[in-house]
Write a protein that holds these residues in place. Structure first.
Motif, PDB file in Angstrom:
ATOM      1  N   LYS A 232      -4.777 -15.957  -1.196  1.00  0.00           N
ATOM      2  CA  LYS A 232      -5.273 -14.704  -0.638  1.00  0.00           C
ATOM      3  C   LYS A 232      -6.248 -15.026   0.489  1.00  0.00           C
ATOM      4  CE  LYS A 232      -4.512 -12.105  -4.812  1.00  0.00           C
ATOM      5  NZ  LYS A 232      -4.968 -11.013  -5.654  1.00  0.00           N
ATOM      6  N   LEU A 233      -5.846 -14.653   1.702  1.00  0.00           N
ATOM      7  CA  LEU A 233      -6.665 -14.913   2.879  1.00  0.00           C
ATOM      8  C   LEU A 233      -7.384 -13.639   3.307  1.00  0.00           C
ATOM      9  CD1 LEU A 233      -4.062 -16.961   4.959  1.00  0.00           C
ATOM     10  CD2 LEU A 233      -5.860 -17.844   3.460  1.00  0.00           C
ATOM     11  N   LYS A 234      -8.562 -13.816   3.850  1.00  0.00           N
ATOM     12  CA  LYS A 234      -9.343 -12.680   4.328  1.00  0.00           C
ATOM     13  C   LYS A 234      -9.968 -13.060   5.663  1.00  0.00           C
ATOM     14  CE  LYS A 234     -13.389  -9.906   3.086  1.00  0.00           C
ATOM     15  NZ  LYS A 234     -14.406  -9.658   2.039  1.00  0.00           N
ATOM     16  N   SER A 235      -9.890 -12.146   6.611  1.00  0.00           N
ATOM     17  CA  SER A 235     -10.489 -12.356   7.916  1.00  0.00           C
ATOM     18  C   SER A 235     -11.326 -11.123   8.265  1.00  0.00           C
ATOM     19  CB  SER A 235      -9.390 -12.543   8.979  1.00  0.00           C
ATOM     20  OG  SER A 235      -9.958 -12.639  10.269  1.00  0.00           O
ATOM     21  N   VAL A 236     -12.520 -11.361   8.755  1.00  0.00           N
ATOM     22  CA  VAL A 236     -13.383 -10.261   9.193  1.00  0.00           C
ATOM     23  C   VAL A 236     -13.586 -10.418  10.694  1.00  0.00           C
ATOM     24  CG1 VAL A 236     -15.604  -9.126   8.928  1.00  0.00           C
ATOM     25  CG2 VAL A 236     -14.525 -10.216   6.942  1.00  0.00           C
ATOM     26  N   ASN A 237     -13.049  -9.446  11.440  1.00  0.00           N
ATOM     27  CA  ASN A 237     -13.203  -9.478  12.903  1.00  0.00           C
ATOM     28  C   ASN A 237     -14.637  -9.141  13.293  1.00  0.00           C
ATOM     29  OD1 ASN A 237     -10.476 -10.014  13.145  1.00  0.00           O
ATOM     30  ND2 ASN A 237      -9.901  -7.892  13.529  1.00  0.00           N
ATOM     31  N   VAL A 238     -14.998  -9.492  14.501  1.00  0.00           N
ATOM     32  CA  VAL A 238     -16.361  -9.198  14.972  1.00  0.00           C
ATOM     33  C   VAL A 238     -16.635  -7.706  15.029  1.00  0.00           C
ATOM     34  CG1 VAL A 238     -16.670 -11.362  16.225  1.00  0.00           C
ATOM     35  CG2 VAL A 238     -15.680  -9.395  17.397  1.00  0.00           C
TER      36      VAL A 238
ATOM     37  N   GLY B   8     -15.846  -5.739  12.676  1.00  0.00           N
ATOM     38  CA  GLY B   8     -16.007  -5.304  11.299  1.00  0.00           C
ATOM     39  C   GLY B   8     -14.710  -5.019  10.562  1.00  0.00           C
ATOM     40  N   ARG B   9     -13.593  -5.048  11.281  1.00  0.00           N
ATOM     41  CA  ARG B   9     -12.309  -4.783  10.611  1.00  0.00           C
ATOM     42  C   ARG B   9     -11.979  -5.949   9.685  1.00  0.00           C
ATOM     43  NH1 ARG B   9      -6.281  -4.588  13.048  1.00  0.00           N
ATOM     44  NH2 ARG B   9      -5.292  -3.827  11.155  1.00  0.00           N
ATOM     45  N   ILE B  10     -11.618  -5.598   8.459  1.00  0.00           N
ATOM     46  CA  ILE B  10     -11.266  -6.609   7.467  1.00  0.00           C
ATOM     47  C   ILE B  10      -9.745  -6.646   7.340  1.00  0.00           C
ATOM     48  CG2 ILE B  10     -11.476  -7.315   5.055  1.00  0.00           C
ATOM     49  CD1 ILE B  10     -14.139  -5.719   5.029  1.00  0.00           C
ATOM     50  N   ILE B  11      -9.189  -7.848   7.452  1.00  0.00           N
ATOM     51  CA  ILE B  11      -7.743  -8.034   7.374  1.00  0.00           C
ATOM     52  C   ILE B  11      -7.442  -8.987   6.219  1.00  0.00           C
ATOM     53  CG2 ILE B  11      -5.685  -8.843   8.596  1.00  0.00           C
ATOM     54  CD1 ILE B  11      -7.264  -8.316  11.218  1.00  0.00           C
ATOM     55  N   HIS B  12      -6.449  -8.610   5.413  1.00  0.00           N
ATOM     56  CA  HIS B  12      -6.042  -9.448   4.285  1.00  0.00           C
ATOM     57  C   HIS B  12      -4.606  -9.895   4.488  1.00  0.00           C
ATOM     58  CE1 HIS B  12      -9.500  -8.516   1.703  1.00  0.00           C
ATOM     59  NE2 HIS B  12      -9.461  -7.335   2.296  1.00  0.00           N
ATOM     60  N   ARG B  13      -4.312 -11.076   3.993  1.00  0.00           N
ATOM     61  CA  ARG B  13      -2.936 -11.562   4.009  1.00  0.00           C
ATOM     62  C   ARG B  13      -2.717 -12.441   2.792  1.00  0.00           C
ATOM     63  NH1 ARG B  13       0.513 -14.606   8.722  1.00  0.00           N
ATOM     64  NH2 ARG B  13       2.441 -14.697   7.529  1.00  0.00           N
ATOM     65  N   ASN B  14      -1.580 -12.230   2.131  1.00  0.00           N
ATOM     66  CA  ASN B  14      -1.196 -13.060   0.995  1.00  0.00           C
ATOM     67  C   ASN B  14      -0.094 -14.015   1.442  1.00  0.00           C
ATOM     68  OD1 ASN B  14      -2.970 -11.778  -0.771  1.00  0.00           O
ATOM     69  ND2 ASN B  14      -1.501 -10.144  -1.154  1.00  0.00           N
ATOM     70  N   VAL B  15      -0.295 -15.298   1.190  1.00  0.00           N
ATOM     71  CA  VAL B  15       0.654 -16.327   1.591  1.00  0.00           C
ATOM     72  C   VAL B  15       1.287 -16.920   0.323  1.00  0.00           C
ATOM     73  CG1 VAL B  15       0.921 -18.534   2.792  1.00  0.00           C
ATOM     74  CG2 VAL B  15      -0.736 -16.848   3.633  1.00  0.00           C
ATOM     75  N   PRO B  16       2.622 -16.912   0.241  1.00  0.00           N
ATOM     76  CA  PRO B  16       3.269 -17.477  -0.949  1.00  0.00           C
ATOM     77  C   PRO B  16       2.819 -18.918  -1.197  1.00  0.00           C
ATOM     78  CG  PRO B  16       4.872 -16.333   0.405  1.00  0.00           C
ATOM     79  CD  PRO B  16       3.597 -16.405   1.208  1.00  0.00           C
ATOM     80  N   ASP B  17       2.558 -19.223  -2.474  1.00  0.00           N
ATOM     81  CA  ASP B  17       2.048 -20.550  -2.841  1.00  0.00           C
ATOM     82  C   ASP B  17       2.738 -21.060  -4.108  1.00  0.00           C
ATOM     83  OD1 ASP B  17       0.353 -22.783  -2.459  1.00  0.00           O
ATOM     84  OD2 ASP B  17      -1.097 -21.975  -3.877  1.00  0.00           O
ATOM     85  N   GLY B  18       4.053 -20.847  -4.181  1.00  0.00           N
ATOM     86  CA  GLY B  18       4.813 -21.374  -5.304  1.00  0.00           C
ATOM     87  C   GLY B  18       4.832 -20.450  -6.505  1.00  0.00           C
TER      88      GLY B  18
END
Length: 146
Positions: free
Chosen positions: A42-48, A50-60
């Protein structure tokens, strides 16, 4: 045609097939349970801004197989894997195929590849209790094959 209020039950996932390139088809007698779980990073990125973006990457995938001991198949397989390791042989390529009877009468098949099997419990021998053995698996991919 499926009736009202129907859902899958355990016996609908009626066949588990394991292939090991060193041992060929592996038959474990008395399989009573098959559990599979997908894994994701589970990845999370917070832009400058303030927008929060999530991404799930398959990991087996991971899972568990349980069986009521009916013969030495569990012990034989893992003793052979251990012997091969200490003889310096490479591990076999392992695949698990899960076949499911769907409620509409069709059949689905899923194959787990890049599988590593590990014995977790060779059973407890006690009085009149059944002996339950358990193994876990980790897999790189799950692919629909039918």
């Amino acid at each position: 045609m499926a009736g009202n209020n129907t859902f899958n039950v355990g016996r609908d996932g009626y066949q588990i097939t394991i292939i090991d390139s060193n041992a060929g088809p592996v038959s474990f007698s008395g399989i009573t349970s098959f559990e599979a779980k997908p894994a994701f990073v589970k990845l999370k990125s917070v832009n400058v801004n303030g927008r929060i973006i999530h991404r799930n990457v398959p990991d087996g995938h991971s899972g568990t197989l349980e069986l009521d001991r009916q013969d030495s198949s569990f012990d034989d397989y893992f003793a052979n894997v251990e012997a091969n390791y200490f003889a310096g042989l490479p591990p076999g390529a392992v695949f698990i195929t899960h076949t499911i009877n769907e409620l509409d009468g069709s059949v689905s098949q899923w194959q787990y590849s890049d599988v590593a099997l590990a014995p977790e419990d060779a059973g407890t021998w006690k009085g009149q209790d059944k002996v339950t053995e358990r193994m876990t698996f980790d897999a790189g991919r799950k692919i629909r094959i039918a």
